[in-house]
Enzyme design. Structure first.
Site, PDB file in Angstrom:
ATOM      1  N   GLN A 205      34.928  41.037  49.200  1.00  0.00           N
ATOM      2  CA  GLN A 205      36.123  41.146  49.923  1.00  0.00           C
ATOM      3  C   GLN A 205      35.879  41.751  51.244  1.00  0.00           C
ATOM      4  O   GLN A 205      36.417  41.152  52.356  1.00  0.00           O
ATOM      5  CB  GLN A 205      37.219  41.735  49.122  1.00  0.00           C
ATOM      6  CG  GLN A 205      38.592  41.091  49.783  1.00  0.00           C
ATOM      7  CD  GLN A 205      38.844  39.633  49.478  1.00  0.00           C
ATOM      8  OE1 GLN A 205      38.234  39.020  48.511  1.00  0.00           O
ATOM      9  NE2 GLN A 205      39.600  38.963  50.331  1.00  0.00           N
ATOM     10  N   SER A 231      43.228  42.393  47.799  1.00  0.00           N
ATOM     11  CA  SER A 231      42.910  41.208  47.271  1.00  0.00           C
ATOM     12  C   SER A 231      43.300  41.170  45.691  1.00  0.00           C
ATOM     13  O   SER A 231      42.888  41.984  44.868  1.00  0.00           O
ATOM     14  CB  SER A 231      41.525  40.530  47.370  1.00  0.00           C
ATOM     15  OG  SER A 231      41.431  39.372  46.802  1.00  0.00           O
ATOM     16  N   HIS A 233      42.316  38.863  43.716  1.00  0.00           N
ATOM     17  CA  HIS A 233      40.781  38.689  43.194  1.00  0.00           C
ATOM     18  C   HIS A 233      40.090  39.793  42.796  1.00  0.00           C
ATOM     19  O   HIS A 233      39.381  39.759  41.835  1.00  0.00           O
ATOM     20  CB  HIS A 233      40.074  37.656  44.118  1.00  0.00           C
ATOM     21  CG  HIS A 233      40.579  36.386  44.082  1.00  0.00           C
ATOM     22  ND1 HIS A 233      40.308  35.453  43.004  1.00  0.00           N
ATOM     23  CD2 HIS A 233      41.645  35.736  44.923  1.00  0.00           C
ATOM     24  CE1 HIS A 233      40.893  34.169  43.450  1.00  0.00           C
ATOM     25  NE2 HIS A 233      41.691  34.169  44.415  1.00  0.00           N
ATOM     26  N   GLU A 286      49.604  28.126  47.951  1.00  0.00           N
ATOM     27  CA  GLU A 286      48.250  27.973  47.473  1.00  0.00           C
ATOM     28  C   GLU A 286      48.412  27.448  45.982  1.00  0.00           C
ATOM     29  O   GLU A 286      48.684  28.143  45.179  1.00  0.00           O
ATOM     30  CB  GLU A 286      47.558  29.368  47.359  1.00  0.00           C
ATOM     31  CG  GLU A 286      47.047  30.047  48.644  1.00  0.00           C
ATOM     32  CD  GLU A 286      46.085  31.000  48.685  1.00  0.00           C
ATOM     33  OE1 GLU A 286      45.753  31.404  47.389  1.00  0.00           O
ATOM     34  OE2 GLU A 286      45.660  31.652  49.637  1.00  0.00           O
TER      35      GLU A 286
HETATM   36 ZN   LIG Z   1      42.685  32.788  45.435  1.00  0.00          ZN
END
Ligand SMILES: [Zn+2]
Length: 319
Positions: A205, A231, A233, A286
């Site tokens: 990241q 993040s 993620h 998203e």
């Molecule tokens: Zn994502």
């Protein structure tokens, strides 16, 4: 005879006198009650009749606030908001003042004020940041305000086989197990789900962000990538889910997307960045980014119609 009349007269005078005194006392009490009434005091502070009636319908805390402060035209509209929290009153007021300073401001959107203060999005992204409460397990919030512990790395990350993801992807064990069940169910409905991006390390990241920053500066980088430790993620709880032969931007027009939206909460996933909620989540819509929170919480969030950021503020981590 004469004496009797005098006594009668005296009695009449006395009677009238007593009546007058009683009347005076009643009027006095009435005036006293009027001038000491909350209604009168609020009028004196500057509230009109309608506002006074509205304030008197509120809880004592708010009535006392109104009685002990200058005229405040935000009080009634703020307290009417569904998610209004009294302990955040000063913050709402401060935010309103800031907004009013801006030359473009026309009308105050109280719902927006309450939502933004409650979810801390009244601050500029990445200012006033705070460590997220890791005790919440799958319900941790990671956004542009709440960050993971420094260089956080989950200890139960597994490799995802290429039947379920593009090569090289990883996720936390529980997240992958849930995804696997979901992908298998989708497959029996003729739908293929593929993970495009799962767990990302701090280093990954950081590199991603730094490259954007080097190329076009911080503002640009912030609009394309989360900062390291901020993040989802990196938490290992987020998955970018797509299908073969489809770009991210077109994903929302696919049957795969429709299937996901209909079924993802059954497996513990939520659409994390919905359309029209950019200012709350801090991210553009998203259609591919899903967050694992566990089945029962996913159902509750779906039912509430709130973003995860809001749900977190109202139900999971009130502060
Ligand atoms: Zn994502």
């Amino acid at each position: 005879m004469y004496k009797k009349r005098r006594i009668k007269k005296k009695i009449i005078f006395l009677g009238v006198g007593i009546l007058l005194i009683v009347a005076l006392i009643i009027t006095g009490i009435k005036l006293f009650t009027h001038f000491t009434s909350n209604e009168y005091k609020l009028t004196e502070i500057g509230y009109n009749e309608k506002e006074v009636n509205n304030i008197l319908k509120l809880d004592d805390t708010y009535i006392n606030y109104a009685l002990n402060n200058k005229y405040d035209d935000d009080l009634i509209p703020l307290t009417k908001e569904k998610w209004f929290v009294w302990t955040k009153y000063d913050e709402y007021k401060k935010y309103i003042k800031n907004i009013q300073k801006q030359p473009t401001t026309k009308e105050i959107d109280y719902q927006d004020i309450v939502t933004k203060v409650n979810t801390k999005t009244n601050y500029k992204y990445y200012t006033h940041t705070k460590k997220t409460n890791m005790n919440l397990g799958n319900a941790i919030l990671v956004n542009k305000y709440y960050k993971l512990p420094e260089k956080y790395a989950p200890n139960d990350v597994v490799d995802i086989p290429t039947t379920y993801a593009f090569a090289g992807n990883q996720a936390r064990k529980e997240v992958f197990e849930a995804f696997k069940q979901m992908a298998d169910a989708a497959r029996s409905d003729g739908i293929t789900l593929i993970i495009n991006s799962g767990y990302r390390t701090y280093e990954y990241q950081k590199n991603l962000y730094d490259n954007y920053e080097k190329a076009n500066g911080k503002e640009y980088a912030d609009s394309y990538a989360a900062r390291p430790d901020f993040s989802e993620h990196q938490s290992g709880l987020a998955l970018d889910i797509v299908t073969y032969g489809m770009t991210m931007d077109n994903f929302e027009n696919t049957d795969t997307y429709k299937w996901l939206i209909k079924n993802c909460t059954d497996y513990g996933f939520i659409l994390r960045y919905p359309k029209g909620k950019e200012e709350i989540t801090g991210y553009a819509y998203e259609s591919w980014h899903y967050r694992y929170v566990g089945k029962s919480l996913a159902k509750k969030i779906e039912k509430s119609g709130l973003t995860f950021d809001e749900y977190y503020a109202y139900y999971l981590n009130k502060e």
